[in-house]
Design a protein around this motif. Sequence first.
Motif, mmCIF file in Angstrom:
data_model
loop_
_atom_site.group_PDB
_atom_site.id
_atom_site.type_symbol
_atom_site.label_atom_id
_atom_site.label_comp_id
_atom_site.label_asym_id
_atom_site.label_seq_id
_atom_site.Cartn_x
_atom_site.Cartn_y
_atom_site.Cartn_z
ATOM 1 N N VAL A 15 0.849 -1.195 0.000
ATOM 2 C CA VAL A 15 0.000 0.000 0.000
ATOM 3 C C VAL A 15 0.890 1.253 0.000
ATOM 4 C CG1 VAL A 15 -1.815 1.248 1.200
ATOM 5 C CG2 VAL A 15 -1.763 -1.252 1.263
ATOM 6 N N ALA A 143 -5.041 9.759 11.994
ATOM 7 C CA ALA A 143 -4.516 8.397 11.963
ATOM 8 C C ALA A 143 -3.611 8.104 13.158
ATOM 9 C CB ALA A 143 -3.744 8.179 10.661
ATOM 10 N N LYS A 157 -0.024 8.009 2.444
ATOM 11 C CA LYS A 157 -1.368 7.438 2.524
ATOM 12 C C LYS A 157 -2.031 7.374 1.147
ATOM 13 C CE LYS A 157 -2.761 7.394 7.126
ATOM 14 N NZ LYS A 157 -1.998 6.168 7.202
ATOM 15 N N THR A 158 -2.814 6.345 0.947
ATOM 16 C CA THR A 158 -3.574 6.262 -0.296
ATOM 17 C C THR A 158 -4.948 6.891 -0.082
ATOM 18 O OG1 THR A 158 -4.489 4.129 0.306
ATOM 19 C CG2 THR A 158 -2.470 4.095 -0.985
ATOM 20 N N GLU A 161 -7.254 4.911 2.118
ATOM 21 C CA GLU A 161 -6.975 5.001 3.556
ATOM 22 C C GLU A 161 -7.543 6.291 4.138
ATOM 23 O OE1 GLU A 161 -2.863 2.642 4.466
ATOM 24 O OE2 GLU A 161 -2.650 4.508 3.352
ATOM 25 N N LEU A 165 -10.486 6.863 7.029
ATOM 26 C CA LEU A 165 -10.268 7.692 8.212
ATOM 27 C C LEU A 165 -11.379 8.713 8.379
ATOM 28 C CD1 LEU A 165 -6.490 8.660 8.221
ATOM 29 C CD2 LEU A 165 -7.755 7.538 10.065
#
Lengths: 478, 237
Positions: A15, A143, A157-158, A161, A165
């Motif tokens: 990821v 996060a 971060k993708t 993700e 969140l």
Amino acid sequence: MFFQQRAGDKVRNPVLQQALQKARPLFVGKRAKGVAALAEDGLDGERLRDACAEIRNRALADLDVWLSLFEERALASGAEVLWARDGEEAAALVVALARQHGVRKVVKSKSMLSEEMHLNAALAAAGIQPVETDLGEYIVQLAGETPSHIIAPAVHKTLGEVEALFAENHGRPQKTRNSADIPEMTREARGVLREHFLSAEMGVSGANFLIAESGTAALVTNEGNGRMVTTLPPLHVVVTGIEKVIPTLEDFATLMRMLPRSATGQSISNYVSLLTGTRRSGEHDGPQKTVFILVDNGRADLLGSDYQDMLRCIRCGACMNHCPVYFSLGGHAYGWVYPGPMGSVLTPLYTGIENAVDLPQATTGCNQCGSVCPVRIPLPKLMHRLRETQVERGLRPLGERLTFKAWGWLARQPRLYRLFSRIAARYLGWLADPAPDGSRGGRRIRIFGLAPGWTVGRDLPVPPGPTFHERYAARKRV
Amino acid sequence: MTCLVDLMRPEVGFAALQLLERVGCTVVVPDGQTCCGQPAASAGQRAIAVALAKKAVAELEGYERVVVPSGSCAEHICNGYPQLLADEPAWAMRAQAVAGATRELSQFLAEHAPDFSPAGDFSGSVTYHDSCKGLRGLGIKQQPRELLARLPGLKLEEMPECEECCGFGGAFSVKYGEVSTRIVDRKCESIASVGADVVAGGDLGCLLNIEGRLRRRGDETTRVLHFAEILAGEVAK
Ligand code: SF4
């Protein structure tokens, strides 16, 4: 700090790799375009880099003078100036200010120094809620992480993700959001943050530069949050490192030609704020009280040392954007506030060379960082100097020290050296995998016990046998 | 002659000799030559690096020109030696003289024999990997490309990100094997994207690294060659 272990985890995290893979070409391409576009304005990028380096050197050469001028002018404009020796002291000052003013919530605009100070933890411990308002930093805070890049804190971060969140933290059912719609997600975050801006009693920001001649803090951002943090709450606290001071507004103009281009490729960033003093009578916005906290935290020790060049850094992030190691791992692998090449220099210097032994080794020496740094910091040279210091202090592992000792000795005995390389060539040949027909004499080694790192992902080609010097000697005899 | 050439690919050394002789040079490979000390210097082992620098300076200073078939070793002699020996005035001068006389092979050919025409009869496409030290330390960029382009039948195909590090970095590739593999993977993808027959370069370290990864990834056909081997015409396809 166990960079080596962390590095392995990061390389194997698909990821993360996907997020990094996407980001890097954007950064590199945009900077290249931005710098090339300087020519359209009749500017020579290389000379501009010289000028920027010179401005920073001039400031550092008389740092005390410029800092006291800054203090004088800031006081004259109605601000307060406090000094902190280290991060702990600085955080205590912020907490004390918050307590004094009955603050329950602090809105923050991104500041790497506040990460050095562990400011959020200090505020939370005092029962005060810190809210990060830079979008990336906000995501990272949700996060429960730390920034992984100095200008793009959530680059690791993708989209998926981030979406998860938001769904978890914003209390809205995921269905109402058009998934993967970035503007929509940004609007959602903005809605949440707006309430924080309005209810916070204190704003904390960093400053890209402190301008001595006018007592001004310069803030360069791409999101409007910086303006809200510095103008909406009645109390504004600026925390910066003491090295951030520059003499004049003209210097600022010159540096601004390089900073956004190096960082994001923009000729100028969306918001450039020059903050001087507090709200004056008759003005409708601005804080009633502005406090500068100028933090040393290891910086003064670098003045006059082998590492003074590092203090020129204007935190543009170009070095990490161009670093092949950074973009294979992301910033968290570096284990402290600053990642990438600049972090590999700063972390050992600020946290102790013995506490970050791996970092100056985590470089291929390719100098892609040094060749893009807008203030010409010779990053590989500084990492190299740190390696020398590690050796001088006996911080390298015994095996490595012995290997170099033996090698250094051998290389000064040409006859023995020849013998050694002859044996090595034969030995490697002997290790070779069998050829496809099963016979000896294959061309590669798939597992090499002496340097397992190499054959983790590569075949080691087998030397053809007689060394160059053997053949050369034979040729001469003919 | 560099350690890696000596041990791993002597052909590169002979190709370099042949090219130099062809442009009318008398070439001597000093007998006592060993390692230039770059690995020690790069590891921060200053004392060892200084000792090896002195040894090499003493060996090389008698010659009119010093030609090295490796960007990184040439870079170490040109930029590293004067720095390492800067504190000892007598040595500093000698180091500077040697540095001034030293050229990487393609630099030397471009300077000394601008009309050089290679004898090889290579046909196929070649993509060139710029090694970091040669590129950013010595400014080697056009020289090897121009030399290669003179071979009839040879087609140069630039790969994307040709200036990007291959992840070798000497000890780095051993210490951080996995990270290095990740970096060289990108290089392999760039190479694959242009589909050239040959990857050429001027630094054996990078070439071994790239070749090792290509083979492990299952690419058995893309050849990985030092530009000297191609120019000397000993690798006709
Ligand atoms: S070291 Fe140079 S390139 Fe890196 S962040 Fe600082 S100013 Fe930018």
